[in-house]
Design an enzyme around this catalytic site. Structure first.
Site: not given
Ligand code: IVH
Length: 673
Positions: A85, A118, A312
């Site tokens: 995460s 995000k 966030k």
């Molecule tokens: S990168 C190892 N990029 O947010 C890094 N995550 O709070 C992997 N998420 O589990 C995550 N948009 O489900 C990344 N542009 C984005 C994202 C994203 C949504 C989600 C993802 C992750 C969670 C973490």
């Protein structure tokens, strides 16, 4: 034309490539060059070939998108690398600390970043071998997740095969999400079926991905954004990797340029203002070191990569006073608690009410009246109560006690085992349930009696004229004319519409009855398996449950409904009135006289409402077109036709039909009931 298997295989290959290309134009470039019907024609040709040559059916075929696989338990699958995460930041101060940490770890390096929306959805990992999607896994605990490949194949915009040249093996990660508009539509549908609503698009997405019937998943219109790829030969800059993902055919999450931290901050501020204009929910901005070489040197902690942080956004919140809780009774008796609030400004609107979803929520929040409560609004979702402010609770406040009896009819409420909501069991006589059921019965996709709006139905109910479906078919123009306040022609129109509805095919009649858990798809399935109401009634619960995709809950509900004496006598009355309770009247679609033909109407047709004529065309297998194009087969011409339509039809050489000619094609006059 009969194709050899070799010729069929090469045509199938060409079609899959062509459709993949159009998906790319639609979902990635947002520049489609085909109309929906032209696209559908390609898919139909492919489907026909696959039916003729079942051995040539391929897992990367777009025909797989409609689903059809039932999975009882999803197999567990290991992630090749953990799905971590992200650490969170809530202020720019924390963002700068993030950069400080990076500098301490690698004092020599120069860091640049990409920033991405995000997406508030559900993370999945996809595996492509030789360019073909072979496996899709949920995040699970980060080490292993569920293999939900059949469900993921139905996700719109998620490529089943990669465009262009692809390495032997590619892993792509990204977010499955639901558009807000699709979320609202789904919740409306659920409330119609008496099922509790989802709280937000993310929950709806997570719930949908776990469904056992992939056909149902397909109906949920899930979508996908990619944000991560791993494969041989990718460039060092993740920004460039996003380009590669687009070329492979993935919709990629909105990404900034390669930025310094102040640029990232501007990006964050900019999107905070713009996020409400997006058709989907985001809950922040993900900031990532752009260089993949630097990323691997930075590595990860057990929980999260060191090279990324999620900024966030705080959802907009306000504090106000909970004045009361009211309880609304839906068509199926499901009770929705609603918080009645002291009006307060939140995200640009004045909020007076907030949804509490179900009884558990009242207990979970330990609501008292009056309490100071924090409410929150994210996206265009109805505001919800997040928590109480216990410090502000007056000593005289009383705990909110959800009623044990129905606020509308006084019946004792029931709470089915394993469910969080309560229902009023007085199915037959609780007024909002009766009116709601009548509304559903006459609705467009059910009996399609359009002149009976909510207001008129309520009036007819209150006057004691209509208390059950069969009362509708006993209505006369005289009786209606005796009611005050009706427009002059209204009674005639209503009675005509009601009479015309007797033509409604059996599956839609079954749907119209409003049996709990029986939506359109289920009604269609039931009608196919049990071609008349009598065979359905004679079936045991187990017989019904054994129908592909039906299951025990639905079977129980259908069985109980049909074996209730009052319900059955109502069905008998409807049958006596002339409604269709068997498939005999509606042969399979392709046998229907207008099958495969596209129609359009222009002008008026005396006493026949336009809706009725469209329904007539559709009942006999035709489709109603949205406008004149060369795909149109017939233009049905009435009195005072539109000149523009006639000219265009003449130009395109489209056949004109009179109503009489149309009736001759169908061999069944429209006015006969
Ligand atoms: S990168 C190892 N990029 O947010 C890094 N995550 O709070 C992997 N998420 O589990 C995550 N948009 O489900 C990344 N542009 C984005 C994202 C994203 C949504 C989600 C993802 C992750 C969670 C973490």
């Amino acid at each position: 034309m009969e194709l050899s298997p070799e010729a069929a295989a090469s045509r199938i290959d060409a079609l899959i490539r062509e459709i993949t290309e159009h998906d790319y134009r639609y979902y990635v470039l947002a520049q489609p060059i085909l109309s929906d019907s032209e696209y559908d024609r390609l898919v139909a040709e492919l489907r026909a070939l696959e039916e003729q040559f079942p051995d040539l059916r391929r897992p990367d075929s777009p025909t797989q998108r409609v689903g059809g696989t039932i999975t009882k338990d999803f197999p567990v699958a290991l992630h090749r690398r953990p799905m971590l995460s992200l650490d969170n930041a809530y202020t720019f101060e924390e963002l700068r600390e993030f950069e400080q940490r990076l500098r301490r770890l690698m004092p020599q390096a120069i860091f640049s970043y990409i920033a991405q929306l995000k997406i508030d959805g559900v993370a999945v990992s996809l595996h492509y071998e030789k360019g073909v999607l072979v496996q899709g896994i949920t995040r699970g605990d980060g080490i292993q997740g569920d293999d939900i490949t059949p469900n993921l194949r139905t996700v719109r915009g998620l490529p089943l095969r990669l465009r262009g040249h692809a390495p032997d093996y590619v892993e792509v990660r990204g977010e499955v999400y639901m558009l807000r508009s699709d979320f609202h539509r789904l919740n409306e549908e659920r409330s119609e079926l008496g099922e509790p609503p989802f709280m937000n698009p993310r929950n709806a997405t997570a719930g949908s991905l776990k469904l056992q019937d992939s056909r149902e998943v397909a109906r949920r219109r899930l979508r996908f954004f990619a944000y991560f790829a791993e494969a041989e030969g990718l460039p060092d800059s993740d920004w460039a990797v996003m380009d590669q993902l687009r070329l492979w055919g993935f919709p990629v999450v909105e990404t900034s340029g390669v930025f310094s931290l102040p640029d990232v901050e501007r990006f964050i501020i900019d999107w905070e203002k713009r996020k409400e204009t997006l058709p989907y929910d985001i809950d922040g901005i993900v900031v990532k070191v752009d260089s993949r070489a630097l990323r691997s040197q930075l590595g990860s902690t057990a929980k999260a990569p060191r090279w990324s942080i999620a900024y966030k956004y705080q959802p907009e919140q306000a504090t106000t006073i909970l004045r009361a809780i009211t309880y609304q009774v839906g068509r199926t008796g499901y009770i929705t608690p609603v918080a009645e609030l002291e009006p307060v400004k939140l995200a640009g609107t004045t909020v007076k009410r907030a949804s509490l979803y179900n009884y558990d929520e009242i207990r979970r929040l330990q609501l008292h009246i009056p309490d100071a409560v924090v409410i929150e609004k994210s996206g265009d979702i109805i505001p919800k109560v997040i928590r109480v402010v216990p410090e502000r609770r007056p000593p005289t406040a009383k705990p909110a006690v959800p009623p044990d009896t129905c606020p509308e009819c006084g019946s004792a409420l029931i709470q089915p085992e394993g469910e969080v909501g309560r229902y009023c069991p007085n199915y037959k006589h609780c007024p909002p349930q009766v009116i709601g059921r009548l509304e559903h019965f006459v609705s467009r996709r059910a009996m399609n009696i359009q002149s009976l709006g909510e207001k008129i139905l309520r009036r007819l109910y209150e006057e004691g004229l209509v208390r059950c479906f069969s009362d509708l078919y006993a209505l006369t123009t005289d009786r209606l004319s005796s009611l005050r306040g009706f427009a002059e022609k209204m009674p005639v129109k209503i009675v005509q519409n009601i009479q015309a509805s007797k033509q409604t095919p059996y599956p839609r009649v079954l749907y119209a009855l409003g049996i709990r858990h029986v939506g359109e798809t289920v009604a269609q399935k039931l009608a196919e398996a049990f071609p008349s109401i009598d065979t359905l009634r004679n079936a045991s619960e187990a017989d019904i449950a054994s129908v592909y995709t039906i299951g025990e809950v639905i079977a129980k509900s259908v069985y109980a409904y049909l074996h209730d004496e009052e319900n059955w006598s109502e069905i008998e009355k409807l049958r006596a009135a002339g409604l269709r309770f068997s498939l005999d009247f509606s042969p399979s679609k392709s046998d229907l006289p207008l099958a495969g033909k596209k129609f359009l109407i222009t002008g008026t047709f005396q006493d026949i409402p336009r809706d009725r004529l469209i329904a007539y065309i559709e009942e006999h297998g035709g489709t109603y077109a949205s406008g004149i194009s060369k795909n149109l087969d017939y233009l049905v011409v009435g009195e005072e036709p539109g000149k523009a339509k006639l000219d265009k039809a003449a130009q395109l050489g489209i056949t004109l039909l009179s109503l009489q000619e149309l009736e001759a094609m169908v061999n069944h006059p429209i006015r006969e009931t």
